[in-house]
Design a protein around this motif. Structure first.
Motif, PDB file in Angstrom:
ATOM      1  N   LEU A  15       0.864  -1.172   0.000  1.00  0.00           N
ATOM      2  CA  LEU A  15       0.000   0.000   0.000  1.00  0.00           C
ATOM      3  C   LEU A  15       0.901   1.223   0.000  1.00  0.00           C
ATOM      4  N   GLN A  17       1.263   5.632  -0.460  1.00  0.00           N
ATOM      5  CA  GLN A  17       0.642   6.959  -0.516  1.00  0.00           C
ATOM      6  C   GLN A  17       1.727   8.019  -0.596  1.00  0.00           C
ATOM      7  N   LEU A  67      -2.338   0.490  -4.524  1.00  0.00           N
ATOM      8  CA  LEU A  67      -2.065  -0.836  -3.988  1.00  0.00           C
ATOM      9  C   LEU A  67      -1.520  -1.667  -5.141  1.00  0.00           C
ATOM     10  N   SER A 103       4.937   3.520   2.393  1.00  0.00           N
ATOM     11  CA  SER A 103       4.406   2.239   1.934  1.00  0.00           C
ATOM     12  C   SER A 103       4.374   1.238   3.080  1.00  0.00           C
ATOM     13  N   ALA A 115      -6.956  -3.019   2.945  1.00  0.00           N
ATOM     14  CA  ALA A 115      -6.186  -1.884   2.430  1.00  0.00           C
ATOM     15  C   ALA A 115      -6.843  -1.306   1.183  1.00  0.00           C
ATOM     16  N   LEU A 119      -8.228   2.603   0.884  1.00  0.00           N
ATOM     17  CA  LEU A 119      -7.814   3.630  -0.080  1.00  0.00           C
ATOM     18  C   LEU A 119      -8.978   4.074  -0.966  1.00  0.00           C
ATOM     19  N   LEU A 194       0.998   2.067   7.295  1.00  0.00           N
ATOM     20  CA  LEU A 194       1.357   2.904   6.153  1.00  0.00           C
ATOM     21  C   LEU A 194       2.209   4.092   6.584  1.00  0.00           C
TER      22      LEU A 194
END
Length: 248
Positions: A15, A17, A67, A103, A115, A119, A194
């Protein structure tokens, strides 16, 4: 404190961001559809160029989340960097990401689906829309059956396929899960993994991927190591005891 190296383990979903230095539009202005369309296209192209199977993705005014299961240690970094380079030449000059992307490694069968829900629900959680499947700049429409065939470019993870025997069953079941959202404790665990850049899974999963991961998977325990107690040995029979020595 030295920054953590990239966390990677073979064949393990991540995952990801990354936040933008400046939002694409202020909160009181309309959603910048043209800019989000460009970013979505660049993400698709960069993932294909770097052979990164993306299982879910989402764009907002201030961030990109995805992801994926990268094929090697650098696939995700190259993908995010490619989006950033195009971002910096077409939309916003200069630095476009406020920091390195964050991540978390995810255990299949346990944390991939949570996950994905986390998101794809971000547009709802942050007040952009009431229905996650109606947000145009994410994979939610594909997973809930609202996207056209031409708009589908992600690679479905096995955990999504297990939601039903037919596309209709999978989409209907996933739609219900997406509408319900995650329990607060589960969402918090996803966010902690995360933002802390750790792995999320049970002990067996952590032990398995720990052998091949690029660094430690969990944060170190806080505080100093426990102080060890020194045990004094008894004096030998031929040595004077303390009271004997003092009286000698």
């Amino acid at each position: 404190m030295a920054r953590l190296s990239r966390l990677y383990a073979p064949d393990t979903p991540q995952l990801v961001q990354v936040r933008f230095t400046r939002p694409l539009a202020p909160p009181n202005e309309a959603t910048p559809a043209d800019k989000l369309d460009l970013l979505a296209g660049w993400l698709r192209d960069a993932a294909r160029e770097n052979h990164v199977p993306v299982h879910g993705w989402m764009l907002l005014n201030d961030r990109l989340a995805l992801l994926a299961t990268p094929p090697d240690k650098t696939g995700l970094a190259r993908t995010v960097q490619a989006v950033g380079r195009r971002f910096a030449t077409r939309i916003q000059k200069g630095r476009v990401f406020s920091e390195r992307y964050r991540s978390a490694l995810l255990q299949p069968g346990a944390w991939v689906l949570p996950a994905l829900i986390w998101l794809e629900r971000l547009p709802v959680q942050l007040g952009y829309v009431d229905d996650a499947g109606r947000w145009p700049w994410s994979s939610a429409a594909q997973h809930t059956g609202l996207a056209s065939a031409a708009a589908r470019w992600t690679t479905e993870h096995a955990d999504y396929w297990h939601q039903g025997n037919t596309p209709f069953e999978r989409q209907a079941h996933y739609r219900r899960l997406l509408e319900q959202g995650l329990p607060a404790t589960q969402a918090r665990r996803v966010e902690e993994a995360l933002f802390g850049q750790w792995a999320l899974g049970d002990e067996a999963f952590l032990a398995r991927i720990g052998r091949d991961s690029t660094r430690r998977l969990l944060p170190a325990k806080r505080g100093r190591p426990p102080r060890q107690t020194v045990v004094e040995s008894e004096p030998r029979s031929d040595e004077p005891r303390e009271e004997d020595a003092s009286s000698a």
